[in-house]
Design a protein around this motif. Structure first.
Motif, short mmCIF file in Angstrom:
data_model
loop_
_atom_site.label_atom_id
_atom_site.label_comp_id
_atom_site.label_asym_id
_atom_site.label_seq_id
_atom_site.Cartn_x
_atom_site.Cartn_y
_atom_site.Cartn_z
N ALA A 96 82.30 48.03 -12.54
CA ALA A 96 81.92 48.79 -11.35
C ALA A 96 81.12 50.02 -11.74
CB ALA A 96 83.18 49.20 -10.59
N GLU A 97 81.55 50.69 -12.81
CA GLU A 97 80.85 51.91 -13.21
C GLU A 97 79.43 51.60 -13.69
OE1 GLU A 97 83.05 55.00 -14.97
OE2 GLU A 97 81.52 55.42 -16.47
N LEU A 98 79.32 50.53 -14.48
CA LEU A 98 78.01 50.20 -15.05
C LEU A 98 77.04 49.66 -14.00
CD1 LEU A 98 79.17 48.57 -18.41
CD2 LEU A 98 78.25 50.86 -18.07
N THR A 99 77.57 49.15 -12.87
CA THR A 99 76.70 48.62 -11.83
C THR A 99 76.59 49.58 -10.64
OG1 THR A 99 78.54 47.41 -10.85
CG2 THR A 99 77.16 46.22 -12.43
N GLY A 100 77.01 50.83 -10.84
CA GLY A 100 76.82 51.83 -9.80
C GLY A 100 77.73 51.67 -8.60
N ARG A 101 79.02 51.45 -8.87
CA ARG A 101 80.02 51.41 -7.78
C ARG A 101 81.10 52.44 -8.09
NH1 ARG A 101 78.36 46.00 -8.49
NH2 ARG A 101 77.73 45.00 -6.55
N PRO A 102 80.80 53.72 -7.91
CA PRO A 102 81.70 54.78 -8.37
C PRO A 102 83.06 54.77 -7.66
CG PRO A 102 79.93 55.69 -7.04
CD PRO A 102 79.58 54.26 -7.27
N GLY A 103 83.07 54.41 -6.38
CA GLY A 103 84.34 54.42 -5.64
C GLY A 103 85.31 53.41 -6.22
N MET A 104 84.81 52.22 -6.46
CA MET A 104 85.65 51.16 -7.01
C MET A 104 86.09 51.52 -8.44
SD MET A 104 84.44 47.28 -7.29
CE MET A 104 85.40 45.96 -7.80
N ALA A 225 93.95 42.59 -10.37
CA ALA A 225 92.94 43.65 -10.39
C ALA A 225 91.94 43.49 -9.26
CB ALA A 225 92.22 43.65 -11.74
N GLY A 226 91.57 42.23 -8.98
CA GLY A 226 90.69 41.97 -7.84
C GLY A 226 91.34 42.43 -6.55
N GLY A 227 92.65 42.14 -6.43
CA GLY A 227 93.39 42.57 -5.25
C GLY A 227 93.41 44.08 -5.12
N MET A 228 93.68 44.75 -6.23
CA MET A 228 93.72 46.21 -6.21
C MET A 228 92.35 46.78 -5.81
SD MET A 228 95.31 49.00 -6.41
CE MET A 228 96.92 48.83 -7.14
N ALA A 229 91.28 46.15 -6.32
CA ALA A 229 89.93 46.63 -6.00
C ALA A 229 89.62 46.42 -4.52
CB ALA A 229 88.91 45.91 -6.86
N LEU A 230 90.06 45.28 -3.97
CA LEU A 230 89.86 45.04 -2.54
C LEU A 230 90.64 46.05 -1.70
CD1 LEU A 230 90.04 41.16 -2.08
CD2 LEU A 230 88.20 42.66 -1.36
N LEU A 231 91.85 46.34 -2.19
CA LEU A 231 92.74 47.23 -1.44
C LEU A 231 92.21 48.67 -1.45
CD1 LEU A 231 95.64 47.27 -0.10
CD2 LEU A 231 96.51 47.91 -2.33
N ALA A 232 91.65 49.09 -2.59
CA ALA A 232 91.42 50.53 -2.77
C ALA A 232 89.95 50.96 -2.76
CB ALA A 232 92.07 50.99 -4.07
N SER A 233 89.03 50.02 -2.78
CA SER A 233 87.63 50.47 -2.86
C SER A 233 86.91 50.28 -1.53
CB SER A 233 86.90 49.75 -3.98
OG SER A 233 86.98 48.36 -3.82
N PRO A 234 85.82 51.04 -1.31
CA PRO A 234 85.08 50.92 -0.05
C PRO A 234 84.50 49.52 0.13
CG PRO A 234 84.10 52.59 -1.53
CD PRO A 234 85.26 52.04 -2.22
N ASN A 238 82.90 46.29 -2.53
CA ASN A 238 83.95 45.37 -2.97
C ASN A 238 83.50 43.93 -3.24
OD1 ASN A 238 83.83 44.00 -0.55
ND2 ASN A 238 85.78 44.77 0.25
N ALA A 239 82.21 43.66 -3.18
CA ALA A 239 81.75 42.29 -3.39
C ALA A 239 82.22 41.70 -4.73
CB ALA A 239 80.23 42.24 -3.28
N PRO A 240 82.08 42.43 -5.86
CA PRO A 240 82.55 41.84 -7.12
C PRO A 240 84.05 41.59 -7.13
CG PRO A 240 81.21 43.79 -7.51
CD PRO A 240 81.49 43.76 -6.06
N ALA A 241 84.80 42.44 -6.42
CA ALA A 241 86.25 42.25 -6.37
C ALA A 241 86.59 40.91 -5.75
CB ALA A 241 86.89 43.39 -5.57
#
Lengths: 354, 340
Positions: A96-104, A225-234, A238-241
């Motif tokens: 997420a960080e390397l692809t510019g998704r700071p919230g996730m 981890a995918g679940g956590m990303a779906l739960l907690a990111s904007p 969340n597409a990669p999640a």
């Protein structure tokens, strides 16, 4: 241990078939009818346990061959779950960080550090002598997955902490990024080594599945981890999640099926009883979560959060299911004796070469 | 094992599985005494449990539960943290003969019977106090039999408990035996499920793992272990392992010659799944009848393969996540491209 009682009406709950043989009962004849009246009807649970529990194998009064693990389900299955969540979470955070998704990225860094703290606490809590937890770092032993894991956590913890600290404070961004990437690499090892931790035992349901268990564990970790990303990111990020959740679910399901095929009779421990219920629940929850996330996760924040929660629950169910399958396979001598007998027979039929 | 030594050896030696002639030397002991062990000959065990008592007394092991199991004469049940010797007791339900109950004995001359030695004429009795034992039937069985065997830690050549211990609390002594150092053990419990025989366990009272030490303290003082010392029938024999293996081979041969075809050795073979046991047995039935695994394998034999699978799985995770992000980048790139 014995639950038999002597009552006015005779003995209740004695072990059937274990009476000393006297009188006409001796020899090859049938027992005369009515002679055992008043001794039948024993309903003792122990009393129903036959000397040879089920056909086709022998045991010492149905007692386990192995000493079952002394580990507590909440501590060790919980550790598997939290370790997977933390490890795979760090991998996702780096992506997420390397692809510019700071919230996730930030959400996953927080969850990874929290999960890591929880898993370490569970590990220490499970020790018989918790004050001596530092003895884990007395030596480094590649033959002990627990030693390797302790060192792995000792390296991963500070790195994951540094990645989060840099993210939150905005200081040392380049070091923070390096820590994020290092945490991802170590995190992948943290997520998969726990499978070796379980498999490197004599517990049939774990050891005999050692080829598939690491894939099952990283699949389950990716699901969590995918679940956590779906739960907690904007929602926008969340597409990669959603993709990781689908991938994790697919890998996990495939690994379970492959393992059950290999395990033969021991696969029962994953299909029946408490472990069976947990594994089926996990399958249903992960399918629901992964599909729900994929179909609705980009439109609705609520749907994404619910899917994420289902995926997290699925991963936890899987870990508890694996744990309980192992416990059952260790407690029933059938799962120790039968596969070893088969192995002996196979070796006898195919004499050793050289 | 020679064919598979490439898989099971580490730096040219069988450190994880296979035969290992110098187990103490490989653990770093130089000029060590010969490997010590037990040979437990169950054909002469009388189930007296003197070994259990002697072990408890010498090693000051706490009480391990006062259960009544109702199974045979065995209330000890199995090896554990506070049970380092366990006498298994198996009643095999093979009827001995026929008797009648509620028979009128009014016309019996008891004095005549007394001179005869038994109520049943000797030639009709299956067994009497004065008669010789009945001849074995065709399959060599005399009927009901009691099997007794004193079980103990096997002190494996390749000891899984020792291999997986993360603290180094378990170590290999100069006698080739395996001992837990209580002041190091942190009670992680990993050795418990690692043992293929169900020997070592964690004691709830102190949280530490405990098992037979083969009386390490007595060995150091030139004494034989307490159980072997106490055994009244020499069912438990202590000595250098090589000598015990020779003695056991001779014993099993003798028993076969006497018609005891059930006799077999267990744990004596250096080529077996644990590289041979330091404590091995002569059994009169299949191992599982005594609660022993028929084909135990040290779990760390497969550890190199486990690490490889775990490594591949970790790479799968990294690669899979990277692929998902790459695919998303492609999708979003196309989208933003369209928007522009």
């Amino acid at each position: 241990m014995s639950e038999s009682d002597v009552t006015r009406d005779g003995v209740r709950g004695e072990r059937p078939g274990r009476d000393a043989l006297v009188g006409r009962g001796m020899g090859d004849g049938e027992r005369p009818g009515g002679k055992r009246r008043g001794r039948k009807g024993g309903t003792g649970r122990r009393g129903d346990q036959p000397m040879v529990p089920r056909a086709e194998f022998t045991s010492y009064y149905g007692r386990p061959v192995l000493n079952p693990p002394t580990w507590q389900p909440r501590d060790i299955a919980g550790y598997f779950f939290l370790g997977g969540l933390a490890g795979a979470g760090s991998v996702l955070a780096a992506g997420a960080e390397l692809t510019g998704r700071p919230g996730m990225a930030r959400a996953l860094k927080v969850s990874s550090l929290a999960a890591l703290t929880g898993s370490t606490a569970a590990l220490i809590h499970d020790l018989g002598r918790p004050r001596r937890f530092a003895h884990m770092l007395r030596v480094f032993k590649p033959t002990s997955p627990m030693s390797v894991g302790s060192w792995l956590l000792a390296a991963y913890g500070p790195v994951a902490g540094a990645a989060l600290a840099s993210d939150l404070t905005g200081r040392l961004p380049r070091a923070g990024r390096a820590a994020t990437v290092a945490a991802a690499l170590l995190g992948a090892a943290v997520a998969s080594y726990t499978a070796v931790l379980a498999a490197d035992t004599a517990v049939p349901a774990w050891h005999d599945g050692y080829r598939e268990l690491p894939y099952l564990f990283v699949g389950s970790a990716a699901t969590a981890a995918g679940g956590m990303a779906l739960l907690a990111s904007p929602v926008a990020e969340n597409a990669p999640a959603r993709g990781v959740a689908l991938l994790g679910t697919a890998v996990e399901t495939a690994a379970v099926k492959a393992m059950e095929r290999r395990l033969g009779v021991v696969a029962e421990t994953y299909r029946e009883g408490r472990a069976g219920r947990l594994m089926r629940t996990a399958e249903a929850l992960s399918a629901t979560g992964a599909l729900g996330g994929a179909l609705l996760g980009r439109r609705s924040r609520t749907a994404a959060a619910l899917s994420g929660a289902a995926l997290l629950a699925a991963s936890a169910c899987t870990r508890f299911g694996v744990f309980h399958a192992g416990m059952r396979s260790a407690k029933d001598p059938k799962y120790t004796v039968l596969p070893q007998r088969e192995r002996l027979e196979a070796r006898r039929e195919r004499p050793r070469e050289g | 094992m020679t064919g598979t030594s490439g898989r099971s050896s580490l730096i040219g030696r069988n450190l994880l599985a296979g035969a290992e002639p110098d187990v103490a030397g490989d653990a770093g002991h130089q000029g060590h005494p010969p490997r010590a062990g037990f040979f437990t000959d169950t054909s002469v065990c009388i189930g007296c449990k003197a070994c259990e008592v002697a072990c408890k007394e010498w090693n000051a092991i706490p009480e391990d539960g006062l259960d009544f199991t109702g199974m045979s004469f065995d209330n000890t049940q199995g090896l554990g943290a506070s049970t380092w010797r366990h006498v298994a007791f198996i009643e095999q339900n093979k009827p001995l003969g026929r008797t009648e109950v509620a028979v009128d004995h009014g016309d019996v001359d008891v004095l005549a019977l007394a001179s005869q030695g038994s109520g049943t004429p000797v030639e009709q009795a299956a067994i009497t106090p004065t008669s010789p034992a009945p001849a074995p039937s065709q399959d060599g069985q005399t009927g009901l039999r009691w099997l007794m065997a004193s079980d103990v830690c096997k002190h494996c050549t390749h000891a899984a408990c020792l291999d997986v211990c993360p603290t180094g609390a378990l170590f290999r002594t100069e006698f080739g035996t395996v001992v837990v150092q209580d002041d190091i053990c942190n009670g992680c419990g990993y050795c418990v499920p690692a043992c293929p025989y169900g020997v070592v366990d964690v004691r709830p009272e102190d949280g530490g793992a405990h098992k037979c030490t083969l009386c390490y303290d007595r060995l150091g003082a030139g004494q034989e272990p307490a159980c072997a010392k106490a055994c009244p029938t020499d069912s438990i024999q202590f000595g250098p392992l090589d000598e015990l293996r020779e003695r056991a081979a001779a014993r099993v041969e003798e028993l076969h010659r006497l018609g005891v075809e059930d006799a077999r050795l267990y744990g004596h073979d250096p080529e077996d799944g644990v590289g041979g046991d330091g404590a091995f047995f002569l059994l009169l039935d299949e191992p599982e009848v005594y609660g022993l695994p028929p084909d135990p394998v040290v779990t760390t034999r497969d550890l190199p393969s486990m690490w490889r699978h775990a490594g591949a799985a970790a790479l799968t995770l990294l690669g899979g996540v990277a692929a998902v992000f790459a695919a998303q980048a492609g999708v979003s790139g196309r989208r933003t491209g369209r928007r522009r």
